[in-house]
Design a protein around this motif. Structure first.
Motif, PDB file in Angstrom:
ATOM      1  N   ALA A  66       0.702  -1.227  -0.249  1.00  0.00           N
ATOM      2  CA  ALA A  66       0.302   0.235   0.540  1.00  0.00           C
ATOM      3  C   ALA A  66       0.718   1.209  -0.454  1.00  0.00           C
ATOM      4  O   ALA A  66       1.203   2.160   0.937  1.00  0.00           O
ATOM      5  CB  ALA A  66      -0.976  -0.011   1.002  1.00  0.00           C
ATOM      6  N   PRO A  67       1.300   1.610  -0.941  1.00  0.00           N
ATOM      7  CA  PRO A  67       2.685   2.517  -1.345  1.00  0.00           C
ATOM      8  C   PRO A  67       1.629   4.487  -0.950  1.00  0.00           C
ATOM      9  O   PRO A  67       0.721   4.504  -0.900  1.00  0.00           O
ATOM     10  CB  PRO A  67       3.139   2.946  -3.049  1.00  0.00           C
ATOM     11  N   GLY A  68       2.928   4.545   0.240  1.00  0.00           N
ATOM     12  CA  GLY A  68       2.615   6.325   0.711  1.00  0.00           C
ATOM     13  C   GLY A  68       1.155   6.230   1.935  1.00  0.00           C
ATOM     14  O   GLY A  68       0.959   7.323   1.854  1.00  0.00           O
ATOM     15  N   ILE A  69       0.324   5.005   2.090  1.00  0.00           N
ATOM     16  CA  ILE A  69      -0.422   5.603   3.171  1.00  0.00           C
ATOM     17  C   ILE A  69       0.500   5.884   4.675  1.00  0.00           C
ATOM     18  O   ILE A  69       0.763   5.890   4.674  1.00  0.00           O
ATOM     19  CB  ILE A  69      -0.701   3.891   2.804  1.00  0.00           C
ATOM     20  N   GLU A  70      -1.292   6.468   4.964  1.00  0.00           N
ATOM     21  CA  GLU A  70      -0.741   7.286   6.019  1.00  0.00           C
ATOM     22  C   GLU A  70      -2.273   7.091   6.679  1.00  0.00           C
ATOM     23  O   GLU A  70      -3.072   7.739   5.940  1.00  0.00           O
ATOM     24  CB  GLU A  70      -0.236   8.954   6.224  1.00  0.00           C
ATOM     25  N   LEU A  71      -2.597   6.932   7.863  1.00  0.00           N
ATOM     26  CA  LEU A  71      -3.463   6.266   8.443  1.00  0.00           C
ATOM     27  C   LEU A  71      -4.090   7.476   9.617  1.00  0.00           C
ATOM     28  O   LEU A  71      -3.031   8.434  10.698  1.00  0.00           O
ATOM     29  CB  LEU A  71      -4.020   4.827   8.725  1.00  0.00           C
ATOM     30  N   ASP A  72      -5.178   7.254  10.366  1.00  0.00           N
ATOM     31  CA  ASP A  72      -5.322   8.401  11.251  1.00  0.00           C
ATOM     32  C   ASP A  72      -5.655   7.239  12.404  1.00  0.00           C
ATOM     33  O   ASP A  72      -6.017   6.285  12.349  1.00  0.00           O
ATOM     34  CB  ASP A  72      -7.023   8.773  11.285  1.00  0.00           C
ATOM     35  N   TYR A  73      -6.037   7.988  13.458  1.00  0.00           N
ATOM     36  CA  TYR A  73      -5.438   7.228  14.805  1.00  0.00           C
ATOM     37  C   TYR A  73      -7.486   6.943  15.195  1.00  0.00           C
ATOM     38  O   TYR A  73      -7.872   7.880  16.658  1.00  0.00           O
ATOM     39  CB  TYR A  73      -5.074   8.179  15.747  1.00  0.00           C
ATOM     40  N   ASP A  74      -7.787   6.306  14.414  1.00  0.00           N
ATOM     41  CA  ASP A  74      -8.893   6.442  14.790  1.00  0.00           C
ATOM     42  C   ASP A  74      -9.680   4.698  14.672  1.00  0.00           C
ATOM     43  O   ASP A  74      -9.188   3.330  14.168  1.00  0.00           O
ATOM     44  CB  ASP A  74     -10.496   7.130  13.779  1.00  0.00           C
ATOM     45  N   GLU A  75     -10.779   4.450  14.198  1.00  0.00           N
ATOM     46  CA  GLU A  75     -11.323   3.462  14.567  1.00  0.00           C
ATOM     47  C   GLU A  75     -11.453   1.806  13.242  1.00  0.00           C
ATOM     48  O   GLU A  75     -10.504   1.221  13.023  1.00  0.00           O
ATOM     49  CB  GLU A  75     -12.648   1.787  15.027  1.00  0.00           C
ATOM     50  N   ALA A  76     -11.019   3.226  11.932  1.00  0.00           N
ATOM     51  CA  ALA A  76     -11.693   2.638  10.141  1.00  0.00           C
ATOM     52  C   ALA A  76      -9.834   2.666  10.162  1.00  0.00           C
ATOM     53  O   ALA A  76      -8.973   1.488   9.738  1.00  0.00           O
ATOM     54  CB  ALA A  76     -12.077   4.520   9.049  1.00  0.00           C
ATOM     55  N   GLY A  77      -8.659   3.830  10.741  1.00  0.00           N
ATOM     56  CA  GLY A  77      -7.865   3.346  10.884  1.00  0.00           C
ATOM     57  C   GLY A  77      -6.949   2.332  11.285  1.00  0.00           C
ATOM     58  O   GLY A  77      -6.089   1.220  11.033  1.00  0.00           O
ATOM     59  N   THR A  78      -7.615   2.220  12.725  1.00  0.00           N
ATOM     60  CA  THR A  78      -6.567   1.324  13.362  1.00  0.00           C
ATOM     61  C   THR A  78      -7.062  -0.546  12.781  1.00  0.00           C
ATOM     62  O   THR A  78      -5.941  -1.124  12.501  1.00  0.00           O
ATOM     63  CB  THR A  78      -7.601   0.807  14.900  1.00  0.00           C
ATOM     64  N   GLN A  79      -8.332  -0.283  11.896  1.00  0.00           N
ATOM     65  CA  GLN A  79      -9.057  -1.556  11.349  1.00  0.00           C
ATOM     66  C   GLN A  79      -8.092  -2.025  10.601  1.00  0.00           C
ATOM     67  O   GLN A  79      -7.459  -2.857   9.639  1.00  0.00           O
ATOM     68  CB  GLN A  79     -10.072  -1.551  11.089  1.00  0.00           C
ATOM     69  N   ARG A  80      -7.701  -0.864   8.986  1.00  0.00           N
ATOM     70  CA  ARG A  80      -7.151  -1.012   8.034  1.00  0.00           C
ATOM     71  C   ARG A  80      -5.388  -1.141   9.001  1.00  0.00           C
ATOM     72  O   ARG A  80      -5.158  -1.985   7.290  1.00  0.00           O
ATOM     73  CB  ARG A  80      -7.648   0.533   7.699  1.00  0.00           C
ATOM     74  N   GLY A  81      -4.977  -0.253   9.220  1.00  0.00           N
ATOM     75  CA  GLY A  81      -3.751  -0.451  10.168  1.00  0.00           C
ATOM     76  C   GLY A  81      -3.417  -1.942  10.505  1.00  0.00           C
ATOM     77  O   GLY A  81      -2.238  -2.510   9.841  1.00  0.00           O
ATOM     78  N   GLY A  82      -4.261  -3.068  10.842  1.00  0.00           N
ATOM     79  CA  GLY A  82      -4.357  -4.109  11.140  1.00  0.00           C
ATOM     80  C   GLY A  82      -4.395  -5.424  10.501  1.00  0.00           C
ATOM     81  O   GLY A  82      -3.245  -5.960  10.659  1.00  0.00           O
ATOM     82  N   ALA A  83      -4.701  -4.580   9.269  1.00  0.00           N
ATOM     83  CA  ALA A  83      -5.113  -5.158   8.071  1.00  0.00           C
ATOM     84  C   ALA A  83      -3.631  -5.925   7.398  1.00  0.00           C
ATOM     85  O   ALA A  83      -3.727  -6.069   6.937  1.00  0.00           O
ATOM     86  CB  ALA A  83      -6.407  -4.916   7.202  1.00  0.00           C
ATOM     87  N   LEU A  84      -3.228  -4.729   7.054  1.00  0.00           N
ATOM     88  CA  LEU A  84      -2.204  -4.377   6.285  1.00  0.00           C
ATOM     89  C   LEU A  84      -0.680  -4.648   7.341  1.00  0.00           C
ATOM     90  O   LEU A  84       0.021  -5.672   6.545  1.00  0.00           O
ATOM     91  CB  LEU A  84      -1.593  -2.094   6.271  1.00  0.00           C
ATOM     92  N   ARG A  85      -0.468  -4.939   8.054  1.00  0.00           N
ATOM     93  CA  ARG A  85       0.265  -5.496   9.020  1.00  0.00           C
ATOM     94  C   ARG A  85       0.047  -6.418   9.178  1.00  0.00           C
ATOM     95  O   ARG A  85       0.995  -7.434   8.592  1.00  0.00           O
ATOM     96  CB  ARG A  85       0.092  -4.741  10.150  1.00  0.00           C
ATOM     97  N   ASN A  86      -1.317  -7.478   8.774  1.00  0.00           N
ATOM     98  CA  ASN A  86      -1.506  -8.589   8.911  1.00  0.00           C
ATOM     99  C   ASN A  86      -0.888  -8.960   7.434  1.00  0.00           C
ATOM    100  O   ASN A  86       0.058  -9.573   7.265  1.00  0.00           O
ATOM    101  CB  ASN A  86      -2.281  -9.140   9.315  1.00  0.00           C
ATOM    102  N   GLU A  87      -0.794  -8.540   6.343  1.00  0.00           N
ATOM    103  CA  GLU A  87      -0.927  -8.487   5.000  1.00  0.00           C
ATOM    104  C   GLU A  87       0.533  -8.338   4.364  1.00  0.00           C
ATOM    105  O   GLU A  87       1.141  -9.435   3.573  1.00  0.00           O
ATOM    106  CB  GLU A  87      -1.591  -7.937   4.339  1.00  0.00           C
TER     107      GLU A  87
END
Length: 222
Positions: A66-87
């Motif tokens: 996911a080039p260039g991605i930066e996520l917010d510290y909210d529920e959506a960001g946490t969910q997306r970040g967790g998925a990217l971490r696992n991937e």
């Protein structure tokens, strides 16, 4: 002075935020992100290491997926970040750290790693698999790897109130890694160093952990 640079990793190009000290360096630090990407907070931490005298490099670990991605510290960001971490997985993350370390070593620098949250667990693996002195801030995913032997000095920072790393998990760190330095801070939880998030940031604890981290790096990279 700070800027983006590119790393040629086994998994494709990865950007890294590089910050330089104003004078002679005390060594180099690879800064490893939380699940939210190599965002403005991580870049600011990287620049703070440079201000303390270290060449600092923060790879954007998600760039292979996911080039260039930066996520917010909210529920959506946490969910997306967790998925990217696992991937991405730990193995690819360590490969990227290895590329960064090799580049810095070619410059004649001694290299350490400091990671936060997920990056704290990556920092631990940078120690056991790459031989880098490392500091882990509240790395909650290190438990499955605690049987891996340390290859360099290691420091852990934990918040006593961190529900993702309860007391019994901290005790496992002590039992399985007796050579590591472990600090547990009362009255704080997870992400106490994240100074852009007033819900978790604790200035006094963050400053104490920062001083201990700098002392550790100075000693380990001397």
């Amino acid at each position: 002075m700070a800027h983006w640079t590119d790393l040629d990793t086994p998994h494709g190009p990865v950007r890294a935020w590089r910050a330089e000290p104003g004078g002679p360096s005390r060594g180099a630090v690879i800064v490893l992100q939380e699940i939210f990407g190599a965002n403005s907070h991580i870049r600011a931490v990287t620049e703070r290491f440079a201000a303390a005298g270290f060449i600092a490099l923060a790879p954007a670990l998600y760039d292979p997926i996911a080039p260039g991605i930066e996520l917010d510290y909210d529920e959506a960001g946490t969910q997306r970040g967790g998925a990217l971490r696992n991937e991405l997985g730990f193995d690819r993350a360590v490969d990227i750290v290895s590329t960064a370390a090799d580049e810095l070593h070619r410059e004649g620098l001694r290299v350490g790693a400091v990671g936060f949250c997920w990056g704290g667990s990556v920092a631990f693996l940078a120690n056991t698999r790459l031989g880098l002195p490392a500091v882990s801030y509240y790395g909650a995913r290190t438990l499955p790897f605690l049987d891996e032997p340390l290859r360099a000095p290691m420091m852990f920072h934990f918040g006593q109130g961190d529900s993702s790393i309860p007391a019994e998990a901290v005790e496992q760190h002590r039992q399985k890694q007796p050579r590591a330095t472990i600090h547990v801070y009362p009255n704080v939880g997870h992400a106490f160093n994240r100074d852009v998030d007033n819900h978790v940031y604790d200035p006094a604890t963050a400053e104490l952990a920062w001083r201990r981290t700098l002392d550790f790096l100075e000693e380990s990279l001397r």
